[in-house]
Design a protein around this motif. Structure first.
Motif, PDB file in Angstrom:
ATOM      1  N   TYR A   1      73.553 103.271 -17.263  1.00  0.00           N
ATOM      2  CA  TYR A   1      74.690 103.850 -17.979  1.00  0.00           C
ATOM      3  C   TYR A   1      74.674 105.377 -17.976  1.00  0.00           C
ATOM      4  CZ  TYR A   1      75.250  99.094 -19.718  1.00  0.00           C
ATOM      5  OH  TYR A   1      75.430  97.732 -19.811  1.00  0.00           O
TER       6      TYR A   1
ATOM      7  N   ASN B   1      77.832 105.344 -22.993  1.00  0.00           N
ATOM      8  CA  ASN B   1      78.770 104.658 -22.119  1.00  0.00           C
ATOM      9  C   ASN B   1      79.396 103.500 -22.910  1.00  0.00           C
ATOM     10  OD1 ASN B   1      79.427 102.393 -20.197  1.00  0.00           O
ATOM     11  ND2 ASN B   1      78.908 103.965 -18.704  1.00  0.00           N
TER      12      ASN B   1
ATOM     13  N   GLU C   1      80.146 100.654 -22.189  1.00  0.00           N
ATOM     14  CA  GLU C   1      79.578  99.337 -21.889  1.00  0.00           C
ATOM     15  C   GLU C   1      78.137  99.180 -22.384  1.00  0.00           C
ATOM     16  OE1 GLU C   1      80.110  98.532 -17.727  1.00  0.00           O
ATOM     17  OE2 GLU C   1      82.298  98.502 -17.905  1.00  0.00           O
TER      18      GLU C   1
ATOM     19  N   ASN D   1      86.820 107.570 -27.998  1.00  0.00           N
ATOM     20  CA  ASN D   1      86.418 107.355 -26.610  1.00  0.00           C
ATOM     21  C   ASN D   1      86.972 108.532 -25.825  1.00  0.00           C
ATOM     22  OD1 ASN D   1      85.127 104.890 -27.006  1.00  0.00           O
ATOM     23  ND2 ASN D   1      86.964 103.708 -26.614  1.00  0.00           N
TER      24      ASN D   1
ATOM     25  N   ASN E   1      86.708 110.757 -21.730  1.00  0.00           N
ATOM     26  CA  ASN E   1      86.336 110.718 -20.323  1.00  0.00           C
ATOM     27  C   ASN E   1      85.186 111.696 -20.083  1.00  0.00           C
ATOM     28  OD1 ASN E   1      86.130 110.597 -17.581  1.00  0.00           O
ATOM     29  ND2 ASN E   1      88.313 110.887 -17.184  1.00  0.00           N
TER      30      ASN E   1
ATOM     31  N   ILE F   1      83.254 104.314 -14.294  1.00  0.00           N
ATOM     32  CA  ILE F   1      84.208 103.643 -15.188  1.00  0.00           C
ATOM     33  C   ILE F   1      85.367 104.611 -15.359  1.00  0.00           C
ATOM     34  CG2 ILE F   1      84.636 102.713 -17.478  1.00  0.00           C
ATOM     35  CD1 ILE F   1      81.717 102.119 -17.755  1.00  0.00           C
TER      36      ILE F   1
ATOM     37  N   ASN G   1      85.534 106.594 -20.790  1.00  0.00           N
ATOM     38  CA  ASN G   1      84.358 105.794 -20.509  1.00  0.00           C
ATOM     39  C   ASN G   1      83.177 106.030 -21.442  1.00  0.00           C
ATOM     40  OD1 ASN G   1      83.365 108.309 -19.599  1.00  0.00           O
ATOM     41  ND2 ASN G   1      84.230 107.926 -17.573  1.00  0.00           N
ATOM     42  N   THR G   2      83.320 106.961 -22.376  1.00  0.00           N
ATOM     43  CA  THR G   2      82.220 107.322 -23.266  1.00  0.00           C
ATOM     44  C   THR G   2      82.670 107.199 -24.719  1.00  0.00           C
ATOM     45  OG1 THR G   2      81.324 108.820 -21.610  1.00  0.00           O
ATOM     46  CG2 THR G   2      80.604 109.163 -23.879  1.00  0.00           C
TER      47      THR G   2
END
Length: 192
Positions: free
Chosen positions: A41, A144, A146, A164, A166, A173, A177-178
């Motif tokens: 990640y 991340n 995920e 969230n 970028n 992703i 993505n963060t």
């Protein structure tokens, strides 16, 4: 005679200490950052070269001087046998290195120490130190989107979802993505 090790924090099972220029510290960081599962990640899963590790370690050593040992990156060890477990970050944002009111909490552990409650065990007293000793206003952590394990640690430590966004280091992703989680001083003391 070598200089005595500078411990930064102790918990029930672990201790944090300053990194050094020693080859054993470089070897430990290289081993950690060359594991694809650990880096999954981070940095789009790219592992680190030995040269990159030496460069990062030099920056870490400079943190101790710049922040007088209060903020930086620390090696994490198991108390029972001094085994290297990973590292913890407690530092200002890279984009605003002189703002000591807004501090990043981060961690990276070797796989064998995942899911043992270690990240939470160490994060909580680090957060406590920020608010009680260092007059920090806000502690934040990024992960991340995920990375459920890291996000779970943030929640257990009382950090709340903020947004969230970028992150430029997570290209694999697309989009936001963060996840950023934060805890401010007032919320911290009101929860006690």
């Amino acid at each position: 005679m070598s200089e005595p090790m500078k411990k930064y924090l102790e918990t029930e099972r672990t201790y944090l200490r300053e990194f050094t220029e020693s080859s054993s510290d470089i070897d430990a960081l290289y081993d950690l950052n060359s594991d694809p599962d650990v880096m999954k990640y981070l940095a789009n899963g790219k592992t680190s070269t030995r040269e990159e590790i030496i460069e990062v370690n030099n920056r870490v050593l400079a943190y101790y001087a710049k922040y007088k040992g209060r903020f930086g990156v620390w090696a994490l060890h198991l108390k029972s046998n001094d085994e290297f477990m990973g590292f913890f970050i407690l530092r200002p944002q890279k984009e605003d290195p002189d703002n000591l009111k807004f501090i990043e909490l981060g961690y990276r552990l070797r796989k064998k120490f995942w899911r043992l409650g270690i990240a939470t065990e160490v994060s909580k007293p680090l957060i406590d130190r920020c608010f009680k000793e260092y007059d920090v206003e806000t502690v934040y952590a990024d992960a991340n989107i995920e990375n459920e394990g890291s996000i779970g640690v943030m929640k257990k430590c009382g950090l709340k979802f903020e947004k969230n966004y970028n992150h430029p280091m997570v290209h694999w992703i697309p989009g936001d993505n963060t996840a950023r989680y934060i805890l401010n001083k007032n919320e911290y003391f009101n929860s006690k």
